[in-house]
Design a protein around this motif. Structure first.
Motif, PDB file in Angstrom:
ATOM      1  N   TYR A 337     -72.084   5.181  63.670  1.00 33.71           N
ATOM      2  CA  TYR A 337     -72.341   5.466  62.260  1.00 33.71           C
ATOM      3  C   TYR A 337     -72.934   4.246  61.560  1.00 33.71           C
ATOM      4  O   TYR A 337     -72.402   3.142  61.655  1.00 33.71           O
ATOM      5  N   LYS A 338     -74.003   4.489  60.820  1.00 35.90           N
ATOM      6  CA  LYS A 338     -74.685   3.403  60.126  1.00 35.90           C
ATOM      7  C   LYS A 338     -74.146   3.147  58.727  1.00 35.90           C
ATOM      8  O   LYS A 338     -74.322   2.061  58.167  1.00 35.90           O
ATOM      9  N   THR A 339     -73.498   4.156  58.120  1.00 41.61           N
ATOM     10  CA  THR A 339     -73.050   4.031  56.732  1.00 41.61           C
ATOM     11  C   THR A 339     -71.586   4.410  56.590  1.00 41.61           C
ATOM     12  O   THR A 339     -71.030   5.162  57.406  1.00 41.61           O
ATOM     13  N   LEU A 340     -70.974   3.909  55.521  1.00 44.34           N
ATOM     14  CA  LEU A 340     -69.591   4.279  55.227  1.00 44.34           C
ATOM     15  C   LEU A 340     -69.494   5.754  54.838  1.00 44.34           C
ATOM     16  O   LEU A 340     -68.455   6.381  55.062  1.00 44.34           O
ATOM     17  N   GLU A 341     -70.558   6.300  54.267  1.00 45.60           N
ATOM     18  CA  GLU A 341     -70.563   7.720  53.925  1.00 45.60           C
ATOM     19  C   GLU A 341     -70.412   8.576  55.191  1.00 45.60           C
ATOM     20  O   GLU A 341     -69.674   9.573  55.192  1.00 45.60           O
ATOM     21  N   GLU A 342     -71.085   8.177  56.260  1.00 42.85           N
ATOM     22  CA  GLU A 342     -70.964   8.909  57.528  1.00 42.85           C
ATOM     23  C   GLU A 342     -69.552   8.793  58.090  1.00 42.85           C
ATOM     24  O   GLU A 342     -68.994   9.775  58.618  1.00 42.85           O
ATOM     25  N   VAL A 343     -68.978   7.613  57.988  1.00 42.60           N
ATOM     26  CA  VAL A 343     -67.608   7.404  58.471  1.00 42.60           C
ATOM     27  C   VAL A 343     -66.624   8.279  57.682  1.00 42.60           C
ATOM     28  O   VAL A 343     -65.749   8.936  58.253  1.00 42.60           O
ATOM     29  N   MET A 344     -66.778   8.285  56.373  1.00 46.93           N
ATOM     30  CA  MET A 344     -65.894   9.082  55.532  1.00 46.93           C
ATOM     31  C   MET A 344     -66.026  10.571  55.836  1.00 46.93           C
ATOM     32  O   MET A 344     -65.033  11.314  55.842  1.00 46.93           O
ATOM     33  N   ASP A 345     -67.235  11.030  56.114  1.00 41.42           N
ATOM     34  CA  ASP A 345     -67.445  12.436  56.459  1.00 41.42           C
ATOM     35  C   ASP A 345     -66.722  12.780  57.757  1.00 41.42           C
ATOM     36  O   ASP A 345     -66.118  13.857  57.881  1.00 41.42           O
ATOM     37  N   PHE A 346     -66.755  11.861  58.726  1.00 36.96           N
ATOM     38  CA  PHE A 346     -66.053  12.057  60.001  1.00 36.96           C
ATOM     39  C   PHE A 346     -64.556  12.275  59.769  1.00 36.96           C
ATOM     40  O   PHE A 346     -63.950  13.216  60.299  1.00 36.96           O
ATOM     41  N   TYR A 347     -63.959  11.406  58.967  1.00 37.31           N
ATOM     42  CA  TYR A 347     -62.523  11.533  58.692  1.00 37.31           C
ATOM     43  C   TYR A 347     -62.212  12.734  57.808  1.00 37.31           C
ATOM     44  O   TYR A 347     -61.177  13.386  57.974  1.00 37.31           O
ATOM     45  N   ASN A 348     -63.076  13.006  56.869  1.00 37.59           N
ATOM     46  CA  ASN A 348     -62.854  14.131  55.962  1.00 37.59           C
ATOM     47  C   ASN A 348     -62.787  15.453  56.717  1.00 37.59           C
ATOM     48  O   ASN A 348     -62.081  16.378  56.316  1.00 37.59           O
ATOM     49  N   GLU A 349     -63.506  15.523  57.845  1.00 34.87           N
ATOM     50  CA  GLU A 349     -63.531  16.742  58.648  1.00 34.87           C
ATOM     51  C   GLU A 349     -62.398  16.801  59.678  1.00 34.87           C
ATOM     52  O   GLU A 349     -62.238  17.797  60.376  1.00 34.87           O
ATOM     53  N   GLY A 350     -61.619  15.719  59.807  1.00 28.39           N
ATOM     54  CA  GLY A 350     -60.499  15.728  60.755  1.00 28.39           C
ATOM     55  C   GLY A 350     -60.839  15.242  62.141  1.00 28.39           C
ATOM     56  O   GLY A 350     -60.215  15.651  63.128  1.00 28.39           O
ATOM     57  N   GLY A 351     -61.832  14.359  62.244  1.00 23.31           N
ATOM     58  CA  GLY A 351     -62.194  13.804  63.540  1.00 23.31           C
ATOM     59  C   GLY A 351     -62.761  14.845  64.478  1.00 23.31           C
ATOM     60  O   GLY A 351     -63.323  15.864  64.055  1.00 23.31           O
ATOM     61  N   ALA A 352     -62.616  14.606  65.785  1.00 21.13           N
ATOM     62  CA  ALA A 352     -63.205  15.507  66.784  1.00 21.13           C
ATOM     63  C   ALA A 352     -62.575  16.893  66.745  1.00 21.13           C
ATOM     64  O   ALA A 352     -63.282  17.905  66.766  1.00 21.13           O
ATOM     65  N   VAL A 353     -61.262  16.953  66.694  1.00 22.01           N
ATOM     66  CA  VAL A 353     -60.582  18.257  66.694  1.00 22.01           C
ATOM     67  C   VAL A 353     -60.945  19.044  65.444  1.00 22.01           C
ATOM     68  O   VAL A 353     -61.164  20.254  65.494  1.00 22.01           O
TER      69      VAL A 353
END
Length: 390
Positions: A337-353
């Motif tokens: 991930y290049k941006t914190l926005e992308e990181v936050m989206d990853f966590y907001n969705e609950g990771g891989a599961v």
């Protein structure tokens, strides 16, 4: 020793006020954690230290947090010597200066490579690359370069936590053919031929033994890295003095600690995986980092499992500090991930599961956080307050 009546009444009132605030009807998400810490917990901590001094009760100095510290947010509240393997590694100015010089010297490598080649001070001791460049600069290592800031305040090193101490990390990097491409023995041999270095070692350690040894080389570099914990961010200033962060940044902190659940793994005040209140254990997590930004599959790096072959640790990586995170992109162990926005989206969705991937040992809760775009932006504004002063 008895606590004077005046102080007893002071404590009774302070605890009663804190309890009353906790009893105020409010939801988990709406609870003002910043207010509770600053207006209740920190004053109680300061009062306790004042009474301890007044009664001349000795302070215990063998813990990660110094005994005479009133709050976790005080200047120099953490004792870096707690995380050392022996008193030979205890910090002093001479060791730190020696370690800094070695950190920037090619004497440690088999070429023109230094520690600073991959850990740039202007990027919070990262390199800005997706993955670390290998020795010779003709290929890349498997993982992203982590920051060295606050690395001394944890009990495990490297993404896969294969080294317990910074001293072990130093040896691992110098000996690695794809990193420094040398050995501790070679480095010590060259250093012993430099009279200036020999004098610096003698002054730094002053133990009557051999001036330059492999362990002293490790200890000097480790001392420098342990000194890289300035706690000079706007967040730190706000926690000590107040009136530094604005309303949006404070809201971001409360979201970070509450609805966003970020503080469940990135523990305040280090914002890494070193667990309070004793700070003797550093955690890892399985979150299901994607192989690329399309998230078609989970990254194939098994992390801690490669070292320990424990099934629960397949895909587990150390929880890194979020301090100076604005300077350490790209993010995750593979720099996906290049941006914190992308990181936050990853966590907001609950990771891989949460994204529908099969990862039975994921330790990150798969539930969606349901953070709004505004709330996500507020958390990022807060994360930006964790950047230390230059």
């Amino acid at each position: 020793k008895r606590v004077p009546e005046k102080e007893k009444e002071m404590f009774k009132k302070a605890f009663a006020d804190a309890y009353a605030f906790l009893q105020t009807p409010q939801s988990f998400d709406a609870f003002d954690r910043m207010h509770f810490i600053q207006q209740h917990l920190q004053p109680i901590g300061r009062q306790l230290v004042q009474v301890q001094k007044k009664l001349q009760i000795p302070f215990n100095t063998i813990h990660a947090v110094r005994g005479n510290t009133a709050t976790y947010f005080d200047t120099a509240s953490f004792n870096p010597n707690f995380f050392t393997p022996s008193n030979l590694s205890y910090l002093n100015d001479e060791k730190i200066a020696l370690g800094k010089q070695l950190f920037n010297d090619v004497v440690l490598s088999n070429n023109n490579v230094t520690c600073a080649s991959c850990h740039h001070i202007d990027k919070a001791f990262t390199d800005g690359l997706t993955k670390s460049q290998s020795f010779g600069a003709d290929s890349f290592l498997p993982r992203n370069t982590p920051t060295l800031l606050y690395a001394g305040l944890q009990q495990s090193q490297f993404w896969d936590m294969r080294a317990t101490q910074l001293e072990d990390q130093v040896k691992n990097v110098i000996d690695a053919k794809d990193e420094m491409h040398s050995s501790l023995g070679k480095a010590v041999k060259h250093i012993r031929e430099n009279t200036s270095y020999v004098k610096m070692f003698q002054k730094a350690f002053n133990d009557g033994g051999d001036a330059v040894t492999e362990y002293k080389l490790q200890a000097a570099l480790a001392a420098y890295v342990r000194s890289l914990a300035p706690f000079t961010s706007r967040f730190d200033e706000h926690m000590r003095k107040g009136n530094v962060l604005n309303a949006e940044e404070i809201k971001g902190f409360n979201l970070f600690m509450g609805k966003g659940k970020c503080g469940s793994c990135h523990f305040v005040p280090l914002f890494n995986g070193t667990v309070p209140p004793h700070f003797t254990k550093t955690e890892s997590e399985v979150i299901g980092v994607p192989a690329d930004a399309t998230f078609t599959k989970i990254d194939g790096d098994s992390g801690r499992y490669n070292i320990y072959q424990i099934e629960e640790w397949k895909g587990a990586f150390k929880t890194p500090t979020l301090r100076n995170v604005s300077l350490t992109a790209p993010y995750m162990h593979n720099g996906v991930y290049k941006t914190l926005e992308e990181v936050m989206d990853f966590y907001n969705e609950g990771g891989a599961v949460g994204r529908g991937k099969d990862l039975p040992n994921q330790t990150l809760p798969p539930d969606k956080l349901n953070l709004t775009k505004k709330e996500t932006a507020q958390i990022i504004l807060f994360l930006q307050t964790l950047t230390d002063a230059p």
